[in-house]
Design an enzyme around this catalytic site. Structure first.
Site, short mmCIF file in Angstrom:
data_model
loop_
_atom_site.label_atom_id
_atom_site.label_comp_id
_atom_site.label_asym_id
_atom_site.label_seq_id
_atom_site.Cartn_x
_atom_site.Cartn_y
_atom_site.Cartn_z
N GLY A 47 52.42 64.08 4.83
CA GLY A 47 53.18 65.08 5.57
C GLY A 47 52.25 65.99 6.34
O GLY A 47 51.04 66.04 6.08
N GLN A 52 49.43 73.62 10.56
CA GLN A 52 48.16 72.97 10.23
C GLN A 52 47.40 72.51 11.47
O GLN A 52 46.20 72.27 11.40
CB GLN A 52 48.39 71.76 9.31
CG GLN A 52 48.84 72.15 7.91
CD GLN A 52 49.01 70.93 7.03
OE1 GLN A 52 50.04 70.27 7.07
NE2 GLN A 52 47.98 70.59 6.25
N CYS A 100 46.02 68.06 0.17
CA CYS A 100 46.47 68.64 1.44
C CYS A 100 45.42 68.35 2.50
O CYS A 100 44.22 68.47 2.22
CB CYS A 100 46.66 70.14 1.27
SG CYS A 100 47.22 70.97 2.77
N LEU A 101 45.87 67.98 3.69
CA LEU A 101 44.92 67.70 4.77
C LEU A 101 44.10 68.93 5.14
O LEU A 101 43.02 68.80 5.71
CB LEU A 101 45.67 67.18 6.01
CG LEU A 101 46.34 65.81 5.86
CD1 LEU A 101 47.17 65.48 7.09
CD2 LEU A 101 45.31 64.71 5.61
N HIS A 142 56.00 71.19 -0.60
CA HIS A 142 54.61 71.39 -0.17
C HIS A 142 54.57 71.68 1.34
O HIS A 142 53.92 72.65 1.77
CB HIS A 142 53.77 70.14 -0.51
CG HIS A 142 52.37 70.20 0.00
ND1 HIS A 142 51.27 70.25 -0.83
CD2 HIS A 142 51.86 70.22 1.27
CE1 HIS A 142 50.17 70.32 -0.09
NE2 HIS A 142 50.50 70.29 1.19
N GLU A 143 55.24 70.85 2.12
CA GLU A 143 55.18 71.01 3.58
C GLU A 143 55.82 72.32 4.02
O GLU A 143 55.29 73.02 4.88
CB GLU A 143 55.84 69.83 4.29
CG GLU A 143 55.15 68.48 4.08
CD GLU A 143 53.64 68.52 4.29
OE1 GLU A 143 53.17 69.29 5.14
OE2 GLU A 143 52.93 67.78 3.58
N HIS A 146 53.81 75.51 3.86
CA HIS A 146 52.90 75.78 4.98
C HIS A 146 53.55 76.71 6.01
O HIS A 146 52.86 77.47 6.69
CB HIS A 146 52.51 74.48 5.68
CG HIS A 146 51.44 73.69 4.98
ND1 HIS A 146 50.15 74.15 4.85
CD2 HIS A 146 51.46 72.47 4.39
CE1 HIS A 146 49.42 73.23 4.21
NE2 HIS A 146 50.19 72.21 3.91
#
Ligand code: NI
Length: 177
Positions: A47, A52, A100-101, A142-143, A146
């Site tokens: 995701g 981000q 996480c990226l 999670h997404e 952000h």
């Protein structure tokens, strides 16, 4: 479109609360989503949230297909979710490992609501309304965090359960989502 640089933890833009999308179907949103898809695919993420890549809008994408990387993970349909609202169903939560990226090479054990309803819009402004549980629910939580400037380490209960994937899971492929 293009693969964008993913901001990493420490960049103050990741702590911002993102603004709602007001206009659907426009070129700005279309290009943003194309870049988000390209970036997520290039980095093999599960995701990605617009903040981000430095765009402070309430837009997330996610997708989990049966893959080498997540042989045990249930599939999650490819979804564009805009201006999401999450409603926990019940107060049961479950801990699970996340990456996480924006925090490459790290993993943490994070509690999430087990079952949620999420609502929002797709890129055309059509309503999305789903009730999900388990891994799907985790990815969405999670997404969407952000969008409120929350990164998963802030939710870890015991910091002993936060570290480099190579140390936590020796021998396993290090991947980031
Ligand atoms: Ni993330």
């Amino acid at each position: 479109m293009s693969i964008r640089t993913v901001l990493r933890m420490g960049d103050a833009r990741l702590w911002q609360v993102a603004a709602p999308v007001r206009e659907f179907g426009g070129v700005v949103l279309r290009e943003l989503l194309a870049d988000m898809r390209d970036t997520m695919q290039a980095l093999q993420g599960v995701g990605l949230a617009a903040p981000q890549i430095g765009v402070s809008l309430r837009v997330v994408i996610f997708s989990v297909t049966k893959s080498e990387r997540y042989p045990d993970a249930p599939e999650v349909p490819e979804t564009v979710l805009i201006n999401p609202v999450i409603t926990p169903l019940g107060d049961e939560s479950e801990e699970g490992w996340e990456g996480c990226l924006s925090i490459p090479s790290m993993r943490g054990l994070v509690p999430r609501f087990n079952r949620i309803r999420y609502q929002g819009y797709d890129e055309h402004g059509a309503l999305i309304d789903r009730t999900v549980s388990g891994f799907h629910a985790r990815v969405v939580q999670h997404e969407c965090d952000h969008l409120d400037g929350v990164l998963y380490p802030q939710r870890i209960r015991d910091m002993k359960n936060f570290g480099f994937s190579e140390e936590l899971f020796p021998g396993r492929d290090a991947v980031d989502e």
